[in-house]
Enzyme design. Sequence first.
Site, PDB file in Angstrom:
ATOM      1  N   GLY A  40       0.851  -1.187   0.000  1.00  0.00           N
ATOM      2  CA  GLY A  40       0.000   0.000   0.000  1.00  0.00           C
ATOM      3  C   GLY A  40       0.880   1.227   0.000  1.00  0.00           C
ATOM      4  N   HIS A  41       0.311   2.368  -0.397  1.00  0.00           N
ATOM      5  CA  HIS A  41       1.103   3.599  -0.476  1.00  0.00           C
ATOM      6  C   HIS A  41       1.545   4.048   0.924  1.00  0.00           C
ATOM      7  CE1 HIS A  41      -2.325   5.963   1.011  1.00  0.00           C
ATOM      8  NE2 HIS A  41      -3.064   5.158   0.271  1.00  0.00           N
ATOM      9  N   ASN A  42       2.484   5.007   0.988  1.00  0.00           N
ATOM     10  CA  ASN A  42       2.903   5.564   2.286  1.00  0.00           C
ATOM     11  C   ASN A  42       1.671   6.169   2.954  1.00  0.00           C
ATOM     12  OD1 ASN A  42       5.759   6.426   0.578  1.00  0.00           O
ATOM     13  ND2 ASN A  42       5.945   5.391   2.528  1.00  0.00           N
ATOM     14  N   GLY A  43       1.424   5.793   4.205  1.00  0.00           N
ATOM     15  CA  GLY A  43       0.266   6.343   4.901  1.00  0.00           C
ATOM     16  C   GLY A  43      -1.024   5.571   4.657  1.00  0.00           C
ATOM     17  N   GLY A  45      -1.798   2.766   6.059  1.00  0.00           N
ATOM     18  CA  GLY A  45      -2.212   2.074   7.277  1.00  0.00           C
ATOM     19  C   GLY A  45      -1.464   0.772   7.551  1.00  0.00           C
ATOM     20  N   SER A  47       1.753   0.117   8.491  1.00  0.00           N
ATOM     21  CA  SER A  47       2.561   0.047   9.709  1.00  0.00           C
ATOM     22  C   SER A  47       1.693   0.151  10.949  1.00  0.00           C
ATOM     23  CB  SER A  47       3.618   1.150   9.715  1.00  0.00           C
ATOM     24  OG  SER A  47       4.539   0.899   8.696  1.00  0.00           O
ATOM     25  N   GLU A 166       8.876  -3.280   6.645  1.00  0.00           N
ATOM     26  CA  GLU A 166       9.841  -2.702   5.705  1.00  0.00           C
ATOM     27  C   GLU A 166      11.267  -2.999   6.152  1.00  0.00           C
ATOM     28  OE1 GLU A 166       9.103   1.081   3.980  1.00  0.00           O
ATOM     29  OE2 GLU A 166       7.063   1.132   4.734  1.00  0.00           O
TER      30      GLU A 166
END
Lengths: 279, 288
Positions: A40-43, A45, A47, A166
């Site tokens: 999914g893109h950064n931000g 959800g 993490s 990551e």
Amino acid sequence: MAKKLVSLENIVFKYEGQTRNAVDHVSFDIYEGEWLALVGHNGSGKSTLAKLLNGLQFPQEGSILVNGTELTEETVWEARSKIGMVFQNPDNQFVGATVQDDVAFGLENAGIPLPEMVKRVQNALNKVKMGSFLNQEPHHLSGGQKQRVAIAGVIALQPDLIILDEATSMLDPRGREEVLETVRELKEENLLTVISITHDLEEAAKADRMIVMNEGKLYRQGIPTDIFQMEGELIELGLDIPFSVKLSKEFKEHGIGLVKSHLTEEELVRELCELHSKM
Amino acid sequence: MRITLQDVEYRYQINTPFEHLALHDVNIDIEPGSYTAIIGHTGSGKSTLLQHFNALLKPTKGSVTIGDRRIESGRKEKELRGIRSNVGIVFQFPEHQLFEETVEKDICFGPMNFGASEKDAKDRARKALKQVGMAEEILEKSPFDLSGGQMRRVAIAGVLAMEPDVLVLDEPTAGLDPRGRMEIMDMFYQLHKERGISTILVTHSMEDAARYADEIIIMHRGTVFKKGTPLDIFSQPEQLLELGLDVPDTVRFQLKLQKELGIRFERICLSVDDLVSEVKTVMGRGNQ
């Protein structure tokens, strides 16, 4: 069907002071022995989900079941003994002065008796191929070696599930391959379940199953072949598709008579060769 | 601005038991307005090298010429500010260096530190924020309330606000999602093209090196192993693989296909378009 290890039921989580839910009504299951890639893109959800799974945060709505037991402030220690985490930055997760002290740290906290501890430390380090580094200082190691020591620290506790948040994104290509290879071998050996949070679509393509997150919601789940069928849709979500999928599509568009879809370069090379030999 | 390194050597903790030779016999010439990619695996000396480009490190032997300033070993240097504001370095994970209460203050810190007036610095902050593709509304926010990708952009804006002639980028997109990666790399390329900023990119991504750079420098064991255009460098992929480096996806695929088919394409393919046209040729030939 494999056994459910963890179930997320309708999870909602919002950070203080934010208007949007970081995780927005998300439900899914994690099965024993699988490698699940969370993309999914950064931000989006990802993490936050990892933090919820490990009880570093608790959801405002919904529940997380680990082996059938609900994850709460009371059961969090029990759950943490089953779920290990490896974070992004190799330099942020060392506490010991030597490699073996570092791996022993978690065991000491868990109250494992010394003779057992010594055995487990050596075993764990052997498994990540760092067995000859017992007395080295962690900061002298390469990024890939540091992450492998971090993994040893996790597997020494014999968890059911390991979450890689990551964990390879700060490594060079060689370090990344070392770490992934190590995890793959561990998974084969002792039925370790793996959740890998990653932007590396080539890595995700090798997972058993994928979950695509978008703006806090679960956008899609499925096997990589199906997920990467979404092609343009994935790119719109800020993601990408593996090189072989991209290339196979280009070849088809330019009139090269391929019929299959190709998740790996080997598959694509194979079909091109078959095609060539028929000409 | 031209940067020239002549016979540069760098030893860490010189004259101590911990002395360590990180660079030796490095000769590099970065032409004004060029785009250079530096590749090499971890420990090859890339990070030590890049700190010479704005005199954060002084060579222990040899000299570094940055514009009209010459930095030599064994000489005390004064007033290095000029160099530091002309050569901007975007370090790895630059968002770790954010520290101010607001985005505006953070971006203004650099320019004001180098003597810009508050008004000038604020103008520059707005301009830099626009360049990195962020809205002005964010200026009053705390940088720590932003997402990781936004923090990265703000940190980069802080370097751009110094209006450097040379930009040194150390893995600027590590940890970003694929779209963020592409947007940031495209932005740097545009700045390079439109404003003639010399760009030095330290990267593990052979795709980026092949796509953007005029010249690629391979570092190996503390010295320059090879220099050349992307085509020169990637025409000998075996050499790179031996050094433990990657080749671009297109080249890797070409090698696998060539091996299985038992033929050699006429050229090395650095783009998907090249690869498609070569494969079409090969498949077409089979037809006749």
